[in-house]
Design a protein around this motif. Structure first.
Motif, mmCIF file in Angstrom:
data_model
loop_
_atom_site.group_PDB
_atom_site.id
_atom_site.type_symbol
_atom_site.label_atom_id
_atom_site.label_comp_id
_atom_site.label_asym_id
_atom_site.label_seq_id
_atom_site.Cartn_x
_atom_site.Cartn_y
_atom_site.Cartn_z
ATOM 1 N N UNK A 171 56.494 18.369 -16.284
ATOM 2 C CA UNK A 171 56.049 19.243 -15.197
ATOM 3 C C UNK A 171 55.499 18.428 -14.031
ATOM 4 N N UNK A 172 54.771 17.370 -14.352
ATOM 5 C CA UNK A 172 54.213 16.540 -13.285
ATOM 6 C C UNK A 172 55.327 15.828 -12.522
ATOM 7 N N UNK A 173 56.334 15.321 -13.252
ATOM 8 C CA UNK A 173 57.458 14.667 -12.576
ATOM 9 C C UNK A 173 58.177 15.652 -11.673
ATOM 10 N N UNK A 174 58.352 16.888 -12.136
ATOM 11 C CA UNK A 174 59.002 17.912 -11.305
ATOM 12 C C UNK A 174 58.168 18.178 -10.059
ATOM 13 N N UNK A 175 56.860 18.261 -10.244
ATOM 14 C CA UNK A 175 55.986 18.532 -9.107
ATOM 15 C C UNK A 175 56.032 17.403 -8.089
ATOM 16 N N UNK A 176 56.282 16.194 -8.560
ATOM 17 C CA UNK A 176 56.359 15.049 -7.662
ATOM 18 C C UNK A 176 57.761 14.862 -7.096
#
Length: 93
Positions: A86-91
């Protein structure tokens, strides 16, 4: 270096007038739009993929909070991995 994705903010009435654009930003550019109602955050339009990730994370979290199995360490690892995705997607990666 990856730039932080844009988070849009719009009053609900304004977003309604450009709903197709709001949905396209969420779907194709991975840019959420926070909907404002009477000066307060009311909802967020995100991609379906991000929504499903959130549902999955909530499920893992519920299982961890229950803590009734000896498999909690495995579940904690799975939650950590899902949060990393999720964090990678957000970035925007």
């Amino acid at each position: 270096m990856t730039a932080t994705p844009t988070e849009h903010r719009a009053k609900i009435a304004e977003a309604r007038n450009v709903l197709g654009e709001v949905i396209s930003r969420a779907r194709y550019a991975n840019e959420p739009t926070v909907l404002i109602n009477r000066g307060k955050e009311a909802a967020v339009i995100v991609s379906y993929e991000d929504y499903m990730t959130l549902r999955e994370l909530r499920g893992y979290l519920r299982e961890l909070e229950a803590g009734t199995t000896s498999d909690d360490a495995h579940k904690a690892r799975m939650l950590g991995e899902a949060m990393a995705v999720a964090q990678r997607r957000a970035l925007g990666d």
